[in-house]
Design a protein around this motif. Structure first.
Motif, mmCIF file in Angstrom:
data_model
loop_
_atom_site.group_PDB
_atom_site.id
_atom_site.type_symbol
_atom_site.label_atom_id
_atom_site.label_comp_id
_atom_site.label_asym_id
_atom_site.label_seq_id
_atom_site.Cartn_x
_atom_site.Cartn_y
_atom_site.Cartn_z
ATOM 1 N N GLY A 53 0.891 -1.305 -0.056
ATOM 2 C CA GLY A 53 -0.097 -0.085 -0.104
ATOM 3 C C GLY A 53 0.779 1.071 -0.209
ATOM 4 O O GLY A 53 0.501 1.934 -0.763
ATOM 5 N N ARG A 54 1.826 1.267 0.887
ATOM 6 C CA ARG A 54 2.772 2.452 0.948
ATOM 7 C C ARG A 54 3.433 2.616 -0.431
ATOM 8 O O ARG A 54 3.526 3.796 -1.086
ATOM 9 C CB ARG A 54 3.911 2.262 1.990
ATOM 10 C CG ARG A 54 4.592 3.335 2.219
ATOM 11 C CD ARG A 54 5.739 3.022 3.107
ATOM 12 N NE ARG A 54 5.494 2.495 4.299
ATOM 13 C CZ ARG A 54 5.724 1.317 5.050
ATOM 14 N NH1 ARG A 54 6.443 0.652 4.425
ATOM 15 N NH2 ARG A 54 5.189 0.973 6.041
ATOM 16 N N THR A 56 2.514 1.811 -3.447
ATOM 17 C CA THR A 56 1.448 2.329 -4.381
ATOM 18 C C THR A 56 1.349 3.732 -4.269
ATOM 19 O O THR A 56 1.502 4.585 -5.303
ATOM 20 C CB THR A 56 0.031 1.613 -4.437
ATOM 21 O OG1 THR A 56 0.209 0.127 -4.309
ATOM 22 C CG2 THR A 56 -0.957 2.099 -5.006
ATOM 23 N N LEU A 57 1.283 4.426 -2.950
ATOM 24 C CA LEU A 57 0.962 5.426 -2.900
ATOM 25 C C LEU A 57 2.319 6.358 -3.339
ATOM 26 O O LEU A 57 2.073 7.546 -3.763
ATOM 27 C CB LEU A 57 0.608 6.125 -1.412
ATOM 28 C CG LEU A 57 -0.706 5.360 -0.739
ATOM 29 C CD1 LEU A 57 -1.039 5.648 0.533
ATOM 30 C CD2 LEU A 57 -2.114 5.921 -1.707
ATOM 31 N N GLN A 60 2.058 6.864 -6.969
ATOM 32 C CA GLN A 60 1.118 7.538 -7.228
ATOM 33 C C GLN A 60 1.593 9.160 -7.034
ATOM 34 O O GLN A 60 1.479 10.026 -7.979
ATOM 35 C CB GLN A 60 -0.251 7.445 -6.652
ATOM 36 C CG GLN A 60 -0.926 6.112 -6.687
ATOM 37 C CD GLN A 60 -2.112 6.078 -5.777
ATOM 38 O OE1 GLN A 60 -2.301 6.775 -4.947
ATOM 39 N NE2 GLN A 60 -2.938 4.865 -6.183
ATOM 40 N N ALA A 140 3.001 9.192 1.876
ATOM 41 C CA ALA A 140 2.246 8.057 1.716
ATOM 42 C C ALA A 140 2.096 7.372 3.204
ATOM 43 O O ALA A 140 0.888 6.925 3.535
ATOM 44 C CB ALA A 140 3.202 6.872 1.005
ATOM 45 N N GLY A 143 -0.843 9.242 4.662
ATOM 46 C CA GLY A 143 -1.931 8.923 4.121
ATOM 47 C C GLY A 143 -2.536 7.585 4.601
ATOM 48 O O GLY A 143 -3.647 7.077 4.723
ATOM 49 N N LEU A 144 -1.652 6.671 5.149
ATOM 50 C CA LEU A 144 -1.800 5.517 5.769
ATOM 51 C C LEU A 144 -2.149 5.678 7.220
ATOM 52 O O LEU A 144 -2.319 4.585 8.025
ATOM 53 C CB LEU A 144 -0.870 4.187 5.519
ATOM 54 C CG LEU A 144 -0.748 4.171 3.975
ATOM 55 C CD1 LEU A 144 0.259 3.289 3.675
ATOM 56 C CD2 LEU A 144 -2.085 3.243 3.600
ATOM 57 N N LEU A 264 -6.811 1.326 4.868
ATOM 58 C CA LEU A 264 -6.268 2.163 3.623
ATOM 59 C C LEU A 264 -5.291 1.658 2.927
ATOM 60 O O LEU A 264 -5.451 1.988 1.847
ATOM 61 C CB LEU A 264 -5.606 3.267 4.532
ATOM 62 C CG LEU A 264 -6.648 4.477 5.294
ATOM 63 C CD1 LEU A 264 -6.125 5.421 6.099
ATOM 64 C CD2 LEU A 264 -7.652 5.336 4.323
ATOM 65 N N ALA A 265 -4.383 0.783 3.447
ATOM 66 C CA ALA A 265 -3.459 -0.032 2.724
ATOM 67 C C ALA A 265 -4.109 -1.113 1.486
ATOM 68 O O ALA A 265 -3.977 -0.876 0.394
ATOM 69 C CB ALA A 265 -2.614 -0.905 3.440
ATOM 70 N N ALA A 268 -5.604 1.011 -1.222
ATOM 71 C CA ALA A 268 -4.466 1.659 -2.098
ATOM 72 C C ALA A 268 -4.258 0.611 -3.188
ATOM 73 O O ALA A 268 -3.856 0.744 -4.270
ATOM 74 C CB ALA A 268 -3.296 1.924 -1.368
#
Length: 271
Positions: A53-54, A56-57, A60, A140, A143-144, A264-265, A268
């Motif tokens: 997830g991290r 990916t962010l 982005q 990131a 965001g998480l 959240l992860a 993502a």
């Protein structure tokens, strides 16, 4: 290099002692072993989702900055959550690798040098646009809600250490440890307890030797003979259940923080 399991630091007592002896299960291997506190901690599966997830962010963020670049994964394999909590318990690994891990270090993510300043925040602008505070990695993590996550797992981690220490000193565990030690002596290996074998500095070389493999295999077979994994894990589970009961309120609050980050992860990475 062999995985050395160092003694855990003492922790303050915050849980009641088990009210009665645990129901002991027969358990020869610990790969799939689950303990009650695992729910509140970051498991191997959780860490995998969180890392993906991290990343990916971060990607982005890099794309938004006009510096799209995929990270390169490197490294080998890790071990399951509780696989070596009570020492080595896999006979096939013992035969091939002694106390060493077969795949070296855990996988890590490496970004090309050209984007590292954007990832870690060393650069403050890129293409005339401001770089987020702490870089794309900092964005990131925010965001998480990873800062809140780290706070949320401090108590479970402390209780996890405490349950290990208490169970290690429990009469049932010390007794099965003595049985294991006698079994090892019959094979010609003198160790006072299971952790002293896997922590033997003789086995800290880069690669395992024949003697290490012999000791490791005897270690695993003796664990199976006396049901050390079953006795110890059953005993520790009882301590963990008591600690969960006496810390139910704070653990419930911390669990919500963990669940928020994991949701959240997963979002993502599209899970």
């Amino acid at each position: 290099m062999a995985v050395l399991l160092l003694p855990l630091l003492p922790a303050c007592s915050t849980g009641e002692a088990p009210g009665r002896p645990p129901a002991v299960r027969q358990l020869d291997d610990s790969k799939a072993l689950k303990l009650p506190l695992d729910e509140y901690l970051l498991t191997t599966a959780d860490l995998d989702v969180l890392t993906r997830g991290r990343e990916t962010l971060v990607r982005q963020c890099l794309t938004r900055m006009g510096a799209q670049s995929a990270p390169r994964a490197s490294g080998g394999i890790g071990i399951e959550d509780n696989e070596r909590r009570y020492g080595l318990a896999d006979a096939e690994l013992a035969k091939g690798y002694g106390y060493h891990l077969p795949g070296g270090e855990k996988p890590t993510t490496e970004y090309p040098a050209s984007v590292v300043p954007l990832v870690n925040g060393e650069a403050t602008t890129f293409n005339g646009a401001p770089v987020p505070e702490g870089g794309c990695a900092g964005e990131a993590r925010r965001g998480l809600h990873e800062a809140e996550l780290q706070q949320s797992i401090e108590t479970p981690q402390r209780l996890n250490m405490e349950s290990y220490r208490k169970s290690q000193q429990d009469p049932a565990v010390t007794e099965v440890g003595r049985k294991w030690s006698r079994c090892m002596a019959e094979s010609g290996h003198e160790y006072p307890d299971p952790m002293s074998a896997i922590n033997d500095r003789e086995f800290s070389s880069a690669t395992p030797g024949d003697h290490e493999r012999q000791v490791a295999l005897a270690d695993v077979l003796c664990k199976q003979k006396v049901n050390l994994i079953g006795v110890w894990s059953s005993t520790e589970s009882t301590y963990q259940q008591a600690l969960i009961r006496s810390n139910a309120g704070v653990l419930a609050e911390h669990l919500l923080a963990k669940q928020k980050t994991m949701e959240l992860a997963r979002a993502a990475i599209g899970q």
